[in-house]
Scaffold this active site. Sequence first.
Site, short mmCIF file in Angstrom:
data_model
loop_
_atom_site.label_atom_id
_atom_site.label_comp_id
_atom_site.label_asym_id
_atom_site.label_seq_id
_atom_site.Cartn_x
_atom_site.Cartn_y
_atom_site.Cartn_z
N ARG A 214 0.85 -1.19 0.00
CA ARG A 214 0.00 0.00 0.00
C ARG A 214 0.88 1.24 0.00
NH1 ARG A 214 -5.30 -1.51 3.59
NH2 ARG A 214 -5.43 -3.65 2.82
N GLU A 216 1.19 4.00 1.30
CA GLU A 216 0.75 4.83 2.43
C GLU A 216 1.64 6.06 2.47
OE1 GLU A 216 -1.86 4.05 4.11
OE2 GLU A 216 -2.02 1.88 4.38
N ARG A 222 2.53 2.49 12.74
CA ARG A 222 1.80 1.24 12.48
C ARG A 222 1.50 0.97 11.01
NH1 ARG A 222 -2.01 4.95 13.33
NH2 ARG A 222 -4.01 4.51 12.34
N HIS A 223 2.04 1.81 10.12
CA HIS A 223 1.88 1.59 8.68
C HIS A 223 3.23 1.41 8.01
CE1 HIS A 223 -1.97 3.78 9.42
NE2 HIS A 223 -2.42 2.96 8.48
N GLU A 360 -6.08 -0.97 15.51
CA GLU A 360 -6.79 -1.95 14.68
C GLU A 360 -5.81 -3.00 14.18
OE1 GLU A 360 -8.73 -0.35 11.07
OE2 GLU A 360 -8.16 -2.26 10.14
N SER A 363 -9.73 -6.37 10.09
CA SER A 363 -11.09 -5.94 9.80
C SER A 363 -11.74 -6.95 8.87
CB SER A 363 -11.12 -4.50 9.28
OG SER A 363 -10.73 -4.46 7.97
N ARG A 411 1.33 -6.03 12.65
CA ARG A 411 0.69 -5.26 13.73
C ARG A 411 0.36 -6.17 14.91
NH1 ARG A 411 -3.71 -0.92 11.59
NH2 ARG A 411 -2.32 0.02 10.04
P1 ATP Z 1 -5.74 1.54 8.87
O1 ATP Z 1 -7.08 2.21 9.00
O2 ATP Z 1 -5.09 1.22 10.17
O3 ATP Z 1 -4.83 2.20 7.88
P2 ATP Z 1 -7.06 -0.15 6.99
O4 ATP Z 1 -8.48 0.04 7.44
O5 ATP Z 1 -6.59 0.58 5.79
O6 ATP Z 1 -6.06 0.12 8.22
P3 ATP Z 1 -7.64 -2.79 6.08
O7 ATP Z 1 -7.75 -2.42 4.65
O8 ATP Z 1 -8.87 -3.07 6.83
O9 ATP Z 1 -6.77 -1.68 6.83
O10 ATP Z 1 -6.58 -3.99 6.18
C1 ATP Z 1 -6.69 -5.05 7.12
C2 ATP Z 1 -5.53 -5.03 8.12
O11 ATP Z 1 -4.30 -4.98 7.45
C3 ATP Z 1 -5.52 -3.85 9.06
O12 ATP Z 1 -6.35 -4.07 10.17
C4 ATP Z 1 -4.06 -3.77 9.45
O13 ATP Z 1 -3.80 -4.64 10.53
C5 ATP Z 1 -3.35 -4.26 8.23
N1 ATP Z 1 -2.82 -3.14 7.45
C6 ATP Z 1 -3.47 -2.38 6.54
N2 ATP Z 1 -2.68 -1.45 6.02
C7 ATP Z 1 -1.46 -1.62 6.60
C8 ATP Z 1 -0.20 -0.96 6.47
N3 ATP Z 1 -0.02 0.03 5.61
N4 ATP Z 1 0.83 -1.40 7.22
C9 ATP Z 1 0.66 -2.41 8.08
N5 ATP Z 1 -0.49 -3.09 8.24
C10 ATP Z 1 -1.55 -2.68 7.52
#
Ligand code: ATP
Length: 437
Positions: A214, A216, A222-223, A360, A363, A411
């Site tokens: 991603r 980000e 945490r990302h 989180e 999900s 995470r």
């Molecule tokens: P957040 O709101 O924390 O950015 P998200 O809602 O974008 O997360 P989801 O698309 O629901 O995340 O992805 C499922 C899981 O994958 C998340 O709960 C998280 O634990 C993990 N995750 C998502 N994006 C990342 C990231 N960039 N780095 C690390 N872990 C991630």
Amino acid sequence: MISTHTTEQITPNMDGQTIRIAGRVYSKRVLGKLIFLKIRDPQGKAQVTIKKNREPEEAFETAENLTQESIVSIKGKVRKTDQTKQGYEVTPTEISVINEAGTPLPLELEKGIESELDTRLNQRSIDLRKPEKAAIFKVRNTMLKGIRKTMEKRGFTEIHTPKVVKEGAEGGATLFPVKYFKEEAYLAQSPQLFKQMMMATEFNRVYEVGEYFRAEKMNTSRHTSEFTGWDLEMAYINNQEEVMDVLEETIIEALHYTQKNSREDLEKLGVTLKKPKTPFKRITYEKAREIISEEGKKIPKGMDLGTEGEKVLGETMQREGHDLYFIKEYPSKEKPFYIMRNEEEPQYSYSFDLDYRGIEIASGGQREHRPKEVKKNMKQQGLNPSDFEYYLNSFEYGMPPHGGMGAGFDRIIQQLLELPNIREAILFPRDLKRLKP
Ligand code: ATP
């Protein structure tokens, strides 16, 4: 030629026996005519004692010039002693330098001296020689084993889905484009579309552990732009609660497995894994908003709880003894097209997040399995159903009701081991600024 022993294989009872050990020079102390070396191999340490005029002159000279972390092979005799922790020492007849380490070391290895995370990540191969840093990845390995064992026991089949894809399911903003021959493609953000397509096949319970990407564009603890995801998908469910049950049971069993099988490493990390309070508390999104607002932070109706909101909620939950808890029935507009909307109150969805001490970690929810509804959701989110033809096709010819979840495995480890940054739990993290090593 004598075969090489590991330090673990040598015991004081082998007094007088000739052995060979190989490893790195962990420390060297020169006290006039006496040199003490500590040699470390993956199993442990051994002391090598070299006394001038007792051991061959060549061995003494080689030992004198050894640099810390050099790789050596040492032939010598085991001598029982109560001067070392191991109950023995080795007196060498021959010391061969296999690979000399440069000096000074780019990273301090002394216990208790902590370098900046950035410096450590730049020197990861040296950083991971520290037992307390290596322990993170040993625990990670055990936890993954625990998850796999539990998944298999519950009838889930491990699958592998493509990591180069034509469409993303988690929003366009974080897609990484890649040139794919003459087409534009993306790195997979999740296995979402494919694991759902599997629900239309002979497999009705699947899971995957894989790398996802991603873009980000923020710098948080945490990302990262590449992370390890643990996903599951299951068919013939009646509601999202059944997915939550499987996730909860798997986490509990995997935690128990880790506690039992990673005792030493957890000790090195100073972490006591206590059994989480069960059942995990399950509150609705609206209830979460209410709790957060009581703590003085207002979340506008229909909006995501946000990092701060999740943190505040986490503190309240922890006061009640809940480390792990579910937040369910999020507003539909905050959720992707594949999540089923509540029939009576379409503004809410059959979704959930699992939070671990204010962060989180997963999900999921019940998926929309009716093709007409999936297309409607896509259009509402400005997506073109024809871009997802291959996915929608699998819904047209008999798709059972199903649900699933996606968890961030890094995470989970970050929260489990109370690490301040997710990067501590990733061997070679990728982020806005980091593409190497
Ligand atoms: P957040 O709101 O924390 O950015 P998200 O809602 O974008 O997360 P989801 O698309 O629901 O995340 O992805 C499922 C899981 O994958 C998340 O709960 C998280 O634990 C993990 N995750 C998502 N994006 C990342 C990231 N960039 N780095 C690390 N872990 C991630």
